[in-house]
Design a protein around this motif. Structure first.
Motif, short mmCIF file in Angstrom:
data_model
loop_
_atom_site.label_atom_id
_atom_site.label_comp_id
_atom_site.label_asym_id
_atom_site.label_seq_id
_atom_site.Cartn_x
_atom_site.Cartn_y
_atom_site.Cartn_z
N ARG A 227 -29.54 -15.50 -82.51
CA ARG A 227 -28.12 -15.83 -82.40
C ARG A 227 -27.85 -16.78 -81.23
O ARG A 227 -26.97 -17.64 -81.29
CB ARG A 227 -27.36 -14.50 -82.18
N ASP A 372 -26.57 -14.91 -87.81
CA ASP A 372 -25.99 -14.72 -89.14
C ASP A 372 -26.52 -15.73 -90.14
O ASP A 372 -26.73 -15.41 -91.31
CB ASP A 372 -24.45 -14.85 -89.05
N ASP A 373 -26.75 -16.96 -89.66
CA ASP A 373 -27.20 -17.99 -90.60
C ASP A 373 -28.71 -17.97 -90.81
O ASP A 373 -29.26 -18.87 -91.45
CB ASP A 373 -26.73 -19.38 -90.15
N ARG A 375 -30.21 -14.89 -91.74
CA ARG A 375 -30.47 -13.60 -92.41
C ARG A 375 -31.01 -13.85 -93.82
O ARG A 375 -31.12 -14.98 -94.26
CB ARG A 375 -29.18 -12.78 -92.47
#
Lengths: 410, 84
Positions: A227, A372-373, A375
């Motif tokens: 992150r 998040d990008d 996952r």
């Protein structure tokens, strides 16, 4: 004519965590991170990234001056790794010398950046070509490592240099495998090498792709898939592998580390610096196809993931498209070694071979909170024990150039 | 400038640039046969001497006649008198 089978029988590395395979993997296993603050870069205007993963040059005097005089650090690294590869394969230098069926391919991004800096500094300040030495040219030329290593080892087979930035080294291995597969050569010494320079880090820095936020905490960067990642950290070193035709290796009783069953390289045709998940996916699927395996057959993926915001997300997306159902473990070694650019493919391929042999997957160092990008794939955050029969290695480069290799245990 | 230690500075070039042991640097030593330099090295030797002495010798035909260290000392002595 049936295709031949390329296998790997030797490997050697010179890296910032160790100048042989054992030291390197020991450094990774103990969670080492080679990133340091580079004092010499402190005063360079406009260079925001002050961190890198440097390597201390040792033992270069072991190379006779006749060969060393035209070598910059990147060729010295490659020669050292090549010696190790030949030694580990049990053939030594004499096994390659004067054998027209034994060749060499070494990839890197450019000619020696340190030599180029030196030459152009002299030329621009003096304007005098009379101050250039003859060896300068051989350090600056774009196939400097291939020519130096091949001269050092007396290689008379195919000699080539691949130059596709961060995919250079994996392309070298793939091209060597192709020469064996098609029966043109019996043995190919293949790999990649790079040396640090402020212009190399600077070229990523100006594109906002280099890590700038951890100058005061260097061991916390790069952070692949994390992150809080903020870019790549340039490293240096070399990785070299001896590829051999299967029967050639068997007939001499060589220890076979793996078979290269699939390789593909392709461009993305869309953007010069922006990664393209569709092209990455196509590359990996083509390599899997050539290997004759399904995604479920891959036990481990050694990702390219360098810690850039865009590249990591694109690779994670492409991997998720192929492997979301297979729960295949994924890790990147850039958190340990930084991004050794053209050397990264071979160095990380070598570490992956060790992982396969030991049944251990090394985690992605500095990956604390999956972004998040990034996952949709199975990230390895702690050392993992598992059987690896077949793995996939990726390299993705500026210019939209992708490469992927599939190796399987024999 | 006349006080330049031509022998000492020239020998430094051979030691530093070409890793020739000090004991091998006798005046009669042949640059190719005894000291092991080759045609590629000669280009680098000329550049190193130019930097060491601050002279220009690359396009001087006389430099091509140099065979031994003594030849080189003598030649650099001439250059010193002409250029410095």
């Amino acid at each position: 004519m049936p295709l031949k089978r390329p296998v790997i029988t030797g490997m050697g590395v010179v890296s910032s965590l160790g100048c042989n395979v054992e030291d390197l993997t020991g450094g990774i296993e103990s969670g080492g991170c080679a990133t340091k603050y580079i004092d010499e870069w402190a005063g360079i205007e406009g260079l925001n990234s002050k961190v890198a993963a440097p390597l201390e040059l040792k033992g270069e005097r072991d190379i006779p001056r006749k060969f060393r005089r035209t070598m910059s650090p990147m060729s010295i690294f490659a020669a050292g790794a090549a010696d190790q590869a030949l030694e580990s394969a049990g053939i030594g230098q004499s096994g390659m010398r004067d054998n027209p069926r034994a060749g060499c391919i070494v990839g890197h991004t450019s000619g020696s950046p340190q030599a180029l800096h030196s030459v152009y500094s002299e030329l621009l300040s003096s304007g005098d070509f009379g101050m250039f030495g003859s060896s300068d040219f051989f350090r600056c030329i774009s196939h400097t490592a291939a020519l130096n290593v091949s001269q050092y080892l007396g290689i008379t087979g195919a000699v080539m240099a691949t130059s596709a930035a961060c995919a250079s080294g994996l392309q070298a291995v793939g091209a060597g495998a192709d020469l064996i597969r098609t029966g043109r050569q019996d043995m190919m010494l293949c790999g990649g090498t790079e040396e640090l320079h402020q212009t190399v880090t600077g070229s990523f820095d100006i594109l906002f792709a280099a890590s700038c936020g951890y100058n005061d905490r260097p061991s916390m960067t790069p952070r692949p898939f994390d992150r809080d990642r903020d870019g790549l950290v340039c490293g240096e070193g070399a990785g070299m592998l001896l590829l051999e035709e299967y029967d050639h290796a068997r007939n001499r009783g060589a220890r076979i580390l793996a078979e290269i069953t699939g390789y593909h390289t392709c461009g993305n045709g869309t953007h010069i610096s922006r990664s393209n998940p569709a092209a990455m996916k196509l590359c990996m699927e083509a390599a899997l196809g050539e290997a004759g395996v399904e995604p479920k057959d891959i036990d481990y993926i050694n990702a390219h993931a360098t810690g850039t915001e865009q590249g990591d997300a694109a690779e994670a997306g492409a991997l998720a498209d192929i492997f979301s159902e297979t729960h295949t473990p994924v890790s990147s070694l850039k958190g340990n070694l930084g991004h050794t650019l053209g050397a990264s493919g071979p160095i990380e391929l070598i570490v992956s071979l060790v992982m396969m042999e030991n049944g251990t997957i090394y985690p992605t160092h500095n990956l604390k909170n999956v972004a998040d990008d990034c996952r949709g794939i199975v990230h390895v955050k702690e050392k993992m024990e598992t059987e690896i029969r077949c793995f996939l290695k990726n390299s993705f480069a500026f210019g939209g150039i992708n490469a992927a290799i599939v190796c399987r245990r024999i | 400038m006349k006080e330049l230690d031509i022998v000492g500075l020239t020998n430094e070039v051979f030691s530093e640039e070409f890793e020739v042991p000090a004991g091998d640097l006798s005046p009669q030593a042949h640059i190719f046969n005894d000291l092991g330099l080759d045609s590629l090295d000669v280009v680098d030797l000329i550049v190193a001497l130019q930097k060491k002495f601050g002279v220009q010798v690359r396009n001087d035909e006389r430099v091509r006649e140099v065979r031994t260290l003594q030849d080189l000392y003598d030649y650099l002595g001439q250059i010193r008198d002409e250029q410095l």
